[in-house]
Scaffold this motif. Structure first.
Motif, mmCIF file in Angstrom:
data_model
loop_
_atom_site.group_PDB
_atom_site.id
_atom_site.type_symbol
_atom_site.label_atom_id
_atom_site.label_comp_id
_atom_site.label_asym_id
_atom_site.label_seq_id
_atom_site.Cartn_x
_atom_site.Cartn_y
_atom_site.Cartn_z
ATOM 1 N N PRO A 227 32.666 37.553 21.014
ATOM 2 C CA PRO A 227 31.239 37.784 21.318
ATOM 3 C C PRO A 227 30.715 36.734 22.288
ATOM 4 C CG PRO A 227 31.487 36.820 19.146
ATOM 5 C CD PRO A 227 32.891 37.079 19.643
ATOM 6 N N MET A 228 29.746 37.128 23.097
ATOM 7 C CA MET A 228 29.239 36.240 24.146
ATOM 8 C C MET A 228 27.838 36.685 24.539
ATOM 9 S SD MET A 228 30.746 35.724 28.003
ATOM 10 C CE MET A 228 30.090 37.314 28.478
ATOM 11 N N SER A 229 27.071 35.723 25.059
ATOM 12 C CA SER A 229 25.740 36.025 25.587
ATOM 13 C C SER A 229 25.528 35.205 26.851
ATOM 14 C CB SER A 229 24.653 35.694 24.550
ATOM 15 O OG SER A 229 23.366 35.812 25.127
ATOM 16 N N ASN A 230 25.333 35.884 27.971
ATOM 17 C CA ASN A 230 25.046 35.176 29.215
ATOM 18 C C ASN A 230 23.653 34.561 29.212
ATOM 19 O OD1 ASN A 230 27.512 35.746 30.517
ATOM 20 N ND2 ASN A 230 26.783 37.799 31.067
ATOM 21 N N PHE A 231 22.749 35.137 28.451
ATOM 22 C CA PHE A 231 21.374 34.640 28.427
ATOM 23 C C PHE A 231 21.291 33.301 27.688
ATOM 24 C CE2 PHE A 231 17.122 34.437 26.501
ATOM 25 C CZ PHE A 231 16.347 34.519 27.637
ATOM 26 N N SER A 232 21.866 33.238 26.494
ATOM 27 C CA SER A 232 21.842 31.994 25.718
ATOM 28 C C SER A 232 23.075 31.125 25.947
ATOM 29 C CB SER A 232 21.730 32.323 24.228
ATOM 30 O OG SER A 232 22.853 33.072 23.795
ATOM 31 N N GLU A 233 24.039 31.620 26.751
ATOM 32 C CA GLU A 233 25.289 30.911 27.058
ATOM 33 C C GLU A 233 26.131 30.660 25.810
ATOM 34 O OE1 GLU A 233 24.674 27.420 29.333
ATOM 35 O OE2 GLU A 233 23.597 28.440 30.952
ATOM 36 N N GLU A 234 25.930 31.423 24.788
ATOM 37 C CA GLU A 234 26.734 31.296 23.573
ATOM 38 C C GLU A 234 28.071 32.009 23.787
ATOM 39 O OE1 GLU A 234 26.652 32.672 18.851
ATOM 40 O OE2 GLU A 234 24.896 32.948 20.154
ATOM 41 N N GLY A 235 29.163 31.291 23.575
ATOM 42 C CA GLY A 235 30.495 31.864 23.693
ATOM 43 C C GLY A 235 31.014 31.981 25.112
ATOM 44 N N VAL A 236 30.258 31.538 26.130
ATOM 45 C CA VAL A 236 30.713 31.688 27.516
ATOM 46 C C VAL A 236 31.942 30.824 27.772
ATOM 47 C CG1 VAL A 236 30.083 31.291 29.925
ATOM 48 C CG2 VAL A 236 28.440 32.343 28.380
ATOM 49 N N MET A 237 31.879 29.558 27.409
ATOM 50 C CA MET A 237 33.013 28.657 27.643
ATOM 51 C C MET A 237 34.199 29.028 26.759
ATOM 52 S SD MET A 237 31.833 27.028 30.060
ATOM 53 C CE MET A 237 33.312 26.065 30.289
ATOM 54 N N LYS A 238 33.946 29.565 25.581
ATOM 55 C CA LYS A 238 35.049 29.996 24.713
ATOM 56 C C LYS A 238 35.822 31.129 25.365
ATOM 57 C CE LYS A 238 36.042 31.753 20.080
ATOM 58 N NZ LYS A 238 35.466 32.187 18.791
ATOM 59 N N VAL A 239 35.102 32.091 25.970
ATOM 60 C CA VAL A 239 35.771 33.199 26.653
ATOM 61 C C VAL A 239 36.604 32.676 27.820
ATOM 62 C CG1 VAL A 239 35.364 35.255 28.045
ATOM 63 C CG2 VAL A 239 34.055 34.891 25.964
ATOM 64 N N LYS A 240 36.042 31.771 28.605
ATOM 65 C CA LYS A 240 36.774 31.228 29.753
ATOM 66 C C LYS A 240 38.028 30.486 29.302
ATOM 67 C CE LYS A 240 36.449 27.464 33.064
ATOM 68 N NZ LYS A 240 35.626 26.351 33.570
ATOM 69 N N GLN A 241 37.924 29.627 28.290
ATOM 70 C CA GLN A 241 39.079 28.854 27.842
ATOM 71 C C GLN A 241 40.156 29.753 27.248
ATOM 72 O OE1 GLN A 241 37.557 25.897 25.169
ATOM 73 N NE2 GLN A 241 36.404 24.815 26.766
ATOM 74 N N PHE A 242 39.747 30.745 26.457
ATOM 75 C CA PHE A 242 40.732 31.622 25.837
ATOM 76 C C PHE A 242 41.495 32.419 26.896
ATOM 77 C CE2 PHE A 242 41.969 35.678 23.932
ATOM 78 C CZ PHE A 242 42.711 35.235 22.838
ATOM 79 N N ALA A 243 40.778 32.953 27.893
ATOM 80 C CA ALA A 243 41.443 33.724 28.941
ATOM 81 C C ALA A 243 42.378 32.843 29.770
ATOM 82 C CB ALA A 243 40.400 34.378 29.840
ATOM 83 N N CYS A 244 41.952 31.632 30.090
ATOM 84 C CA CYS A 244 42.798 30.733 30.888
ATOM 85 C C CYS A 244 44.055 30.335 30.120
ATOM 86 C CB CYS A 244 42.005 29.494 31.302
ATOM 87 S SG CYS A 244 40.669 29.826 32.468
ATOM 88 N N GLU A 245 43.912 30.048 28.844
ATOM 89 C CA GLU A 245 45.089 29.660 28.055
ATOM 90 C C GLU A 245 46.062 30.825 27.915
ATOM 91 O OE1 GLU A 245 43.443 28.245 24.454
ATOM 92 O OE2 GLU A 245 42.675 26.373 25.325
ATOM 93 N N GLN A 246 45.534 32.038 27.754
ATOM 94 C CA GLN A 246 46.417 33.204 27.660
ATOM 95 C C GLN A 246 47.207 33.397 28.951
ATOM 96 O OE1 GLN A 246 46.975 35.442 25.076
ATOM 97 N NE2 GLN A 246 45.860 34.001 23.783
ATOM 98 N N LEU A 247 46.542 33.244 30.094
ATOM 99 C CA LEU A 247 47.243 33.427 31.367
ATOM 100 C C LEU A 247 48.257 32.313 31.609
ATOM 101 C CD1 LEU A 247 47.575 35.023 33.961
ATOM 102 C CD2 LEU A 247 45.742 33.669 34.979
#
Length: 674
Positions: free
Chosen positions: A347-367
């Protein structure tokens, strides 16, 4: 639905293998589309070539020249024009990328934007035009070898250049199309297909551009309506001290591949050819205008594009509605989607920036994990590992070897060992290597290294001898004065008294001056300042100066007059005498000017005359002056007539022949370059 996609994938996979082979041999060309030169229009192309031909080749020919020279003159023009056309067209063909030599991503992107067939046809037409112009140049150069007159050679040259220009006029539409392609290629983002990449995809208006603005330094336009993003946008970010690129794709709609427009096909191309981590964004609030069921159906539709790529499903806009507050049917759809895709819902929210960095880190680590796994499976990894040996220490036996301290050692003991050197069990927090606190009778020699062994002495037996208290009949006490403190105090007191005395003397001197003396001192200082100002004014160079002799004479007379005034003597008689002497010594300026116009003999005769006699000149003398003047005017007129000038102000210059064509001696060699 995916028949077209599968055929395209098969063809591009073949092209990809070709690119890999080219990459492995290190000969793949990396194109920079922003450096493609401007493609001129057909008329501009013709003007550029003909102007260059006129400037770079000879322009003067006469029918009286030898026929071989005339042939060479016109043959040179035909060959130069043909070569200029050839070079210009070759530059255009080399600047534009060949679809078989670039990465399949760029090849398919050009196919989507400009139509592969139209692009290849335009380049092929220019290549054919270049070949025809080369053939024309060869044919007319062969005909010019048999030209029998200047007129025939000139007509052959005219026909050759005219046919070349006609060929270029026929390429008007091709050149205009390639110029549009060049302008569009220069605006394409610089995407590296081989670097670490994150691709954002999903329905329009689900928050892809907002997420990109949060995690990168890009500034993509965000609007509350669909298809705000109409092309690929690239942003750059960092993760674990490595550069990453994030690609924002246009929104995709759920319909067959053949019905997708150019905007949607850009996203499909990026997903098909780039080895990247895919972030599929779902708007769980349904504010984008599409339900969760429609977004899940789109995911199932483009799922073949996610093969062999790390996949992250992002549930966006949780600030509007939380995933736990969704309907049971929507929860079931998302759960089935998570299990089928074998991925994780974040889950993520661009408005409150909740979970934004988590999504970025998870995707980068997977790649990163996927890239490391792919490298370990490649042949190059095994070749590298075969050349690396990591040594591991092996036990010799089962004997226990403890730390021991020699019996003669009297130094410090760490907390990790006891007095006998046996390792003690740590209790609580222990600072390893910390020394014990010294006791009251601490001996510095036990805590410092004994360097006496390294002494360089004449006799080795002297190294460990104690240092003597008496040396050469003196001790340390001989160099210490017992009354040194008392003498120092006396010196300080004397210095204080002298400073006080000096201050009192200075105050007395200041108070000693009377008001009259202070005024006199001020007048003296003012006089010195005026002298300095006059000296500086005398050395100013920004004013016209009189001649040195006149200035010196005037200064001397004025100085004499002021000096006599200061002495109380009337200076009128002395000044008049000096000025009278200067008048008799020189003549007036009018006399000097008149004498300069006479001949040398007349001038010598006139210098012997006095001022009174020169004032009444005879008629014969006036006639001589007029004769000399007329003679000078006639000489000047003859000089102007030689150069065909009307007057002295005439600056007209007659045209001259070209020097490099009409100068120099002609030997027995060639003369066609003159």
């Amino acid at each position: 639905v995916y028949s077209y996609y599968l055929s395209a994938t098969l063809s591009t996979s073949l092209g990809g293998s070709i690119c890999k082979a080219v990459l492995s041999h290190g000969i793949m060309v990396v194109y920079n589309f922003k450096k493609i030169q401007v493609v001129p229009s057909a008329q501009d192309f013709i003007d550029i070539v003909l102007s260059r031909t006129n400037r770079k080749t000879p322009t003067i020919i006469h029918k009286g020249y030898a026929i071989g020279r005339i042939r060479s003159f016109y043959m040179r023009k035909v060959k130069f024009t043909q070569q200029t056309y050839h070079d210009k067209l070759t530059q255009i063909l080399n600047d534009f990328p060949l679809l078989n030599d670039i990465h399949p991503f760029y090849a398919d992107l050009i196919n989507v934007l400009y139509d592969r067939d139209h692009y290849k046809l335009a380049l092929g037409q220019l290549s054919k035009c270049r070949h025809l112009i080369d053939q024309l140049g060869k044919d007319y150069a062969r005909l010019l070898k048999y030209g029998d007159s200047l007129y025939r050679c000139k007509q052959l040259k005219r026909a050759a250049l005219g046919r070349m220009c006609t060929l270029m006029k026929s390429q008007k539409s091709t050149l205009a199309y390639l110029e549009e392609v060049r302008q569009h290629l220069s605006r394409l983002p610089s995407i590296d297909p081989n670097t670490r990449t994150l691709i954002l995809c999903g329905y329009p208006n689900v928050g892809k551009s907002s997420f990109m603005n949060k995690v990168t330094r890009a500034l993509v336009d965000v609007q509350p309506y669909a298809f705000t993003t109409k092309s690929l946008f690239v942003g750059h970010t960092d993760h674990e001290y490595l550069p990453w690129q994030v690609i924002d794709t246009p929104g995709i709609l759920d319909h067959p591949l053949e019905e997708r427009n150019t905007i949607e096909m850009q996203a499909i191309t990026a997903l098909a050819h780039l080895r990247a981590a895919v972030l599929y964004i779902i708007d769980i609030s349904e504010e984008c205008g599409y339900s969760i069921e429609q977004q899940v159906r789109l995911f199932e539709s483009i799922k073949p594009l996610f093969a062999n790529k790390p996949l992250v499903i992002v549930l966006n806009k949780i600030d509007v509605i939380h995933p736990d507050a969704l309907d049971d049917s929507d929860k079931e759809l998302l759960a089935r989607l998570e299990s089928d895709a074998n991925t994780q819902l974040i889950p993520m929210s661009n408005f409150s920036e909740e979970g934004v960095m988590k999504v970025k880190q998870f995707a980068c680590e997977q790649l990163l994990a996927r890239r490391v796994e792919a490298k370990m499976k490649s042949k190059s990894a095994s070749d590298v590992l075969s050349r690396i040996h990591v040594a591991q220490p092996q036990k010799r036996d089962n004997k226990v070897r403890r730390k021991t301290i020699p019996e003669g050692y009297s130094g410090p003991v760490t907390k990790m060992t006891d007095a006998k050197g046996v390792r003690a069990e740590p209790q609580g927090e222990i600072m390893y290597g910390e020394l014990e606190r010294p006791s009251e009778d601490w001996d510095p020699t036990k805590y410092s290294e004994d360097l006496r062994e390294l002494y360089l002495l004449k006799n080795e037996d002297w190294k460990f001898d104690p240092i003597p208290e008496i040396m050469d009949g003196h001790t340390v006490a001989d160099f210490i004065d017992e009354d040194i403190d008392e003498m120092l105090n006396l010196l300080e007191e004397e210095e204080t008294r002298r400073v006080e005395l000096l201050e009192s003397d200075m105050q007395e001197e200041e108070e000693f001056l009377t008001p009259e003396q202070e005024a006199t001192a001020e007048a003296v200082l003012e006089h010195k300042r005026m002298i300095l100002v006059k000296s500086r004014a005398k050395h100013i160079r920004n004013h016209p100066r009189a001649r040195r002799k006149d200035t010196a004479r005037l200064d001397k007379v004025s100085n004499l007059e002021s000096h006599l005034h200061d002495m109380g003597i009337d200076p009128s008689q002395a000044v008049n005498a000096v000025r009278e002497r200067s008048r008799t010594r020189g003549r007036s300026a009018s006399e000097r000017k008149r004498d300069s116009s006479l001949s040398s003999s007349a001038v010598l005769g006139k210098r012997k005359r006095s001022a009174s006699r020169s004032g009444s000149a005879s008629e014969s003398h006036v006639a001589k002056i007029q004769k000399v003047t007329k003679k000078t005017e006639r000489a000047n007129l003859r000089a102007r007539m030689k150069t065909a000038h009307v007057s002295e102000s005439d600056r007209f210059s007659t045209p001259k022949l070209i020097k490099h064509l009409n100068s120099g001696k002609r030997g027995a060699g060639k003369t066609d370059r003159r």
